[in-house]
Design a protein around this motif. Structure first.
Motif, PDB file in Angstrom:
ATOM      1  N   VAL A 283      10.859  -7.477  -2.953  1.00 13.93           N
ATOM      2  CA  VAL A 283      10.804  -6.738  -3.897  1.00 13.93           C
ATOM      3  C   VAL A 283      11.357  -5.331  -3.608  1.00 13.93           C
ATOM      4  N   MET A 284      12.400  -4.668  -4.233  1.00 14.24           N
ATOM      5  CA  MET A 284      12.726  -3.322  -4.138  1.00 14.24           C
ATOM      6  C   MET A 284      11.982  -2.454  -5.178  1.00 14.24           C
ATOM      7  N   LEU A 285      11.429  -1.225  -4.624  1.00 10.01           N
ATOM      8  CA  LEU A 285      11.004  -0.267  -5.026  1.00 10.01           C
ATOM      9  C   LEU A 285      12.117   0.453  -5.946  1.00 10.01           C
ATOM     10  N   ARG A 286      12.093   1.020  -7.055  1.00 10.74           N
ATOM     11  CA  ARG A 286      13.076   1.464  -8.071  1.00 10.74           C
ATOM     12  C   ARG A 286      12.730   3.078  -8.348  1.00 10.74           C
ATOM     13  N   GLU A 287      11.672   3.475  -8.523  1.00  3.41           N
ATOM     14  CA  GLU A 287      11.303   4.822  -8.941  1.00  3.41           C
ATOM     15  C   GLU A 287      10.972   5.552  -7.635  1.00  3.41           C
ATOM     16  N   GLN A 288      11.973   6.704  -7.662  1.00  4.58           N
ATOM     17  CA  GLN A 288      11.705   7.739  -6.586  1.00  4.58           C
ATOM     18  C   GLN A 288      11.177   9.186  -7.093  1.00  4.58           C
ATOM     19  N   TYR A 289      10.468   9.561  -5.942  1.00  2.00           N
ATOM     20  CA  TYR A 289       9.419  10.741  -6.410  1.00  2.00           C
ATOM     21  C   TYR A 289       9.976  11.972  -5.538  1.00  2.00           C
ATOM     22  N   ARG A 290      10.781  11.845  -4.726  1.00  2.00           N
ATOM     23  CA  ARG A 290      11.362  13.016  -3.793  1.00  2.00           C
ATOM     24  C   ARG A 290      12.524  13.748  -4.325  1.00  2.00           C
ATOM     25  N   MET A 291      13.433  13.276  -4.798  1.00  2.00           N
ATOM     26  CA  MET A 291      14.712  14.203  -5.136  1.00  2.00           C
ATOM     27  C   MET A 291      15.250  14.324  -6.482  1.00  2.00           C
ATOM     28  N   HIS A 292      15.740  15.298  -6.599  1.00  2.00           N
ATOM     29  CA  HIS A 292      16.654  15.498  -7.927  1.00  2.00           C
ATOM     30  C   HIS A 292      17.726  14.493  -8.058  1.00  2.00           C
ATOM     31  N   ARG A 293      17.818  14.119  -9.281  1.00  2.00           N
ATOM     32  CA  ARG A 293      18.792  12.813  -9.680  1.00  2.00           C
ATOM     33  C   ARG A 293      20.135  13.193  -9.030  1.00  2.00           C
ATOM     34  N   GLN A 294      20.545  14.301  -9.145  1.00  2.00           N
ATOM     35  CA  GLN A 294      22.119  14.233  -8.480  1.00  2.00           C
ATOM     36  C   GLN A 294      22.169  14.097  -7.057  1.00  2.00           C
ATOM     37  N   ILE A 295      20.945  14.460  -6.352  1.00  2.00           N
ATOM     38  CA  ILE A 295      20.984  14.204  -5.068  1.00  2.00           C
ATOM     39  C   ILE A 295      20.861  12.459  -4.611  1.00  2.00           C
TER      40      ILE A 295
ATOM     41  N   PHE B 258      25.696   3.584  -4.051  1.00  2.00           N
ATOM     42  CA  PHE B 258      26.516   3.060  -2.919  1.00  2.00           C
ATOM     43  C   PHE B 258      25.518   1.833  -2.229  1.00  2.00           C
ATOM     44  N   PHE B 259      24.232   2.454  -2.166  1.00  2.00           N
ATOM     45  CA  PHE B 259      23.120   1.470  -1.249  1.00  2.00           C
ATOM     46  C   PHE B 259      22.483   0.663  -2.087  1.00  2.00           C
ATOM     47  N   TYR B 260      22.101   0.952  -3.364  1.00  2.00           N
ATOM     48  CA  TYR B 260      20.950   0.430  -3.990  1.00  2.00           C
ATOM     49  C   TYR B 260      21.189  -0.176  -5.413  1.00  2.00           C
ATOM     50  N   LYS B 261      22.586  -0.578  -5.530  1.00  2.00           N
ATOM     51  CA  LYS B 261      23.015  -1.376  -6.730  1.00  2.00           C
ATOM     52  C   LYS B 261      22.455  -0.334  -7.981  1.00  2.00           C
ATOM     53  N   ASN B 262      22.787   0.898  -7.798  1.00  2.00           N
ATOM     54  CA  ASN B 262      22.402   1.548  -8.664  1.00  2.00           C
ATOM     55  C   ASN B 262      21.248   1.365  -9.554  1.00  2.00           C
ATOM     56  N   GLN B 263      20.306   1.024  -8.974  1.00  2.00           N
ATOM     57  CA  GLN B 263      18.865   0.676  -9.429  1.00  2.00           C
ATOM     58  C   GLN B 263      17.937   1.639  -9.402  1.00  2.00           C
ATOM     59  N   LEU B 264      18.171   2.530  -8.668  1.00  2.00           N
ATOM     60  CA  LEU B 264      17.121   3.783  -8.620  1.00  2.00           C
ATOM     61  C   LEU B 264      16.934   4.667  -9.558  1.00  2.00           C
TER      62      LEU B 264
END
Length: 642
Positions: free
Chosen positions: A430-442, A449-455
């Motif tokens: 199961v891939m975790l999709r919501e990230q809490y670290r960085m600005h959306r443009q970063i 490129f790496f996560y099938k545009n799912q983040l």
């Protein structure tokens, strides 16, 4: 995959591991054999001379030594937490380490190192000067991995062979279908992963891209598992990753026992170590007393000369006999104390190789959790797996893989991790999709490129910035500037002087803007990174020589390689790509996972400096440059130069 193919695959893996060991040993010998201490220092395997800053015994009665090297010694080095080292003194001889004691690195910074020495008392010679420290070859890790592979090839154990089929062939992992309560604080994908772990009979995989809360999810899953299991084995390839999990679980009131050498020397981590637990056990005073008495009897017995009379011979015999008896009693008592500690522990936390620590020999577990599994060699992963009935992997195969010295071994399959194989053969991830670290443009380029545009970026971080109106991402292009790379003659590492100067100029201007916005106090930390060690050294020197570093800012800035930053994050990140040549050669920048790590270290501000004409010939960087233009983040170096 048929059983025969699995067996042949494991035999091939054993051959590749031996090739890796041979190459690792060869490189070690080349750095050590027939070289002076100064040459070893330049090779990055030795610090000499060093200054003894402090010695102390921690609460687990282990000797900690803090040393520092001269500030003018800026040679890149290979020291890392968990590495085996030798602390030596040349006070009474030439360059031979006439006095030496082995230890393990707890923590290493640019000019300072903390080591746990494998001794009971402070060596007499340690205050006599001319101290140095150098790396040792870690034979034990290879021995443990080889023995585990040999066991896997020969074993008739039913469960181990079932797990081999599941991880290495198309035999599907099975799951229960029990309902799982919603856990407060977990988002949808984290809860999906949590549910997957709770219902897994054989295998579950948490795929955690940068900043998606993998550790948080893992901790919740471990705590849930403890509701049905008395004891769990928790592992990771590095000491730092094990310490992080031990720390997080301890904060939740879980009884954690840390086996091995912790990388974080805090009282919280130390209180979880076996040494500490033994030293604070109710029977430790008796153990210490027995050892002291045994030592005294041995000393008395050894005082007798060879030409003693019959009565003295008998007396000596009695003393030695009593000493042996006391020593045996002490060993039995220590065995009891260790087993008492183990039996009352909920979590045993250790590195993968440490899972074969002597105190864990013969132990079996229902479940093993392996964090950072995508950074682990397959043979190392099997060490805790053969002790377990169920496996939970966590990691991200889109970040840096394990370091492999032998290119031949890597190309022939050693670089493929068990984590990757398990994902390929099973629908257990199961891939975790919501990230809490960085600005959306970063985040967005890595997501595409790496996560099938799912983040997706959590709303709290999606648009945050260092100061109002600041751009989150900039690419400063040096194409056409003539900033060509060079090769350091000694280290053979690439560097780019003009690019380093440009980075410092941009950094200086940017820091002035942050200060003018009166938001500098909100910047917790800053990273300046490069894939190349020679560029790191150059940047360190350039920053020290500039007038931008105030005392306050100096404490916030860390300059190091991309690899050293894995698992970390910073408010502001600068990346110096270095490569600039007419042939379009980019070396190990072509391992795009390294760039994924570099980009995703940044929280609020990312500045990448490089030559688009060189890197743009690679499909990955071509897409990166397209993304830069798409969001309007392109800058020419000429804008900074004039």
């Amino acid at each position: 995959m048929p059983k025969k193919d699995i067996q042949e695959g494991l035999k091939t893996l054993l051959v590749l591991l031996k090739k890796e060991k041979e190459e690792d040993l060869l490189q070690y010998k080349l750095k050590m054999a027939g070289t002076s201490l100064i040459e070893r220092r330049k090779q990055g395997v030795c610090w000499y001379p060093v200054h003894l800053e402090r010695t102390r015994f921690d609460s687990g009665e282990r000797l900690l030594v803090r040393i520092s090297r001269p500030l003018e010694h800026k040679d890149p080095h290979l020291f890392q937490s968990g590495k085996l080292v030798s602390l030596f003194s040349n006070a009474y001889g030439g360059e031979s380490d006439s006095e030496a004691v082995n230890g393990v690195i707890n923590r290493v910074r640019e000019h300072e190192m903390l080591i746990t020495l494998n001794v009971d008392d402070i060596p007499d010679w340690i205050h006599d000067g001319k101290l140095g420290v150098q790396l040792l070859f870690d034979e034990n890790s290879y021995r443990e991995m080889e023995q585990t592979l040999q066991f896997l090839i020969k074993t008739k154990g039913e469960r181990v062979n079932q797990l081999k089929d599941i991880l290495l062939s198309d035999r599907a992992a099975t799951f229960n279908e029990n309902p799982v309560d919603t856990i407060m604080g977990l988002n949808e994908s984290q809860h999906d992963a949590f549910k997957q772990v709770a219902n897994a009979r054989d295998l579950a995989i948490i795929h955690g891209p940068p900043g998606t809360g993998k550790t948080t999810t893992l901790v919740h899953a471990i705590i849930e598992t403890l509701k049905s299991e008395n004891q769990i084995l928790v592992c990771a390839p590095s000491n730092a990753a094990v310490d992080l999990l031990a720390e997080r679980l301890g904060e939740r009131g879980i009884n954690v026992l840390r086996i091995g050498h912790p990388a974080r020397v805090t009282e919280e981590i130390l209180s979880k170590t076996l040494d500490f637990r033994i030293a604070h056990h109710q029977d430790y005073k008796n153990l210490k007393s027995l050892r002291k008495k045994a030592e005294e009897f041995f000393k008395l017995g050894k005082k007798y000369k060879r030409s003693f009379v019959a009565s003295e011979r008998e007396q000596r015999k009695l003393l030695i006999s009593e000493a042996r008896k006391l020593k045996e009693e002490a060993e039995h008592l220590q065995f009891y104390i260790i087993n008492d500690i183990l039996s009352n522990t909920q979590i045993i936390a250790t590195t993968l190789v440490g899972a074969n620590n002597q105190v864990l020999k013969g132990m079996q577990f229902k479940t093993v959790f392996i964090d950072e599994a995508a950074q682990a060699l397959e043979p190392a992963c099997w060490i805790p797996i053969v002790k377990s009935q169920r496996i939970i992997f966590a990691g991200d195969y889109c970040q840096l893989p394990p370091t492999i010295k032998s290119q031949e071994a890597a190309k022939n399959g050693l670089e493929v991790t068990l984590f990757e194989k398990a994902i390929k053969h099973n629908k257990a991830d199961v891939m975790l999709r919501e990230q809490y670290r960085m600005h959306r443009q970063i985040m967005n380029f890595s997501s595409r490129f790496f996560y099938k545009n799912q983040l997706i970026a959590n709303t709290n971080v999606a648009d945050w910035s260092v100061f109002p109106g600041d751009e989150a991402l900039e690419f400063v292009d040096t194409a056409g500037c003539g900033f060509f790379e060079q090769i350091d003659k000694e280290s053979r590492s690439s560097f780019n002087q003009e690019e380093a100067d440009l980075l410092i100029k941009h950094f200086k201007q940017y820091i002035r803007r942050v200060e003018a916005s009166e938001k500098m106090g909100l910047v917790e930390n800053i990273g300046i990174i490069s894939p190349y060690k020679a560029q790191v050294v150059l940047l360190q020197e350039a920053l020290l020589e500039s007038d931008v570093l105030t005392e306050n800012l100096r404490a916030k800035v860390n300059i190091n390689t991309v690899d050293s930053f894995q698992g970390q994050e910073r408010d502001i990140i600068y990346i110096s790509l270095v490569r600039s040549n007419d042939k379009g050669e980019i070396g190990f920048l072509s391992d795009t996972r390294r760039m994924n790590v570099a980009i995703t270290r940044a929280r609020k501000k990312l500045v990448v400096i490089g030559d688009s004409a060189t890197i743009g010939r690679h499909p990955f960087y071509e897409k990166f440059l397209d993304y830069i233009h798409e969001i309007g983040a392109y800058k020419s170096a000429f804008e900074l130069m004039y």
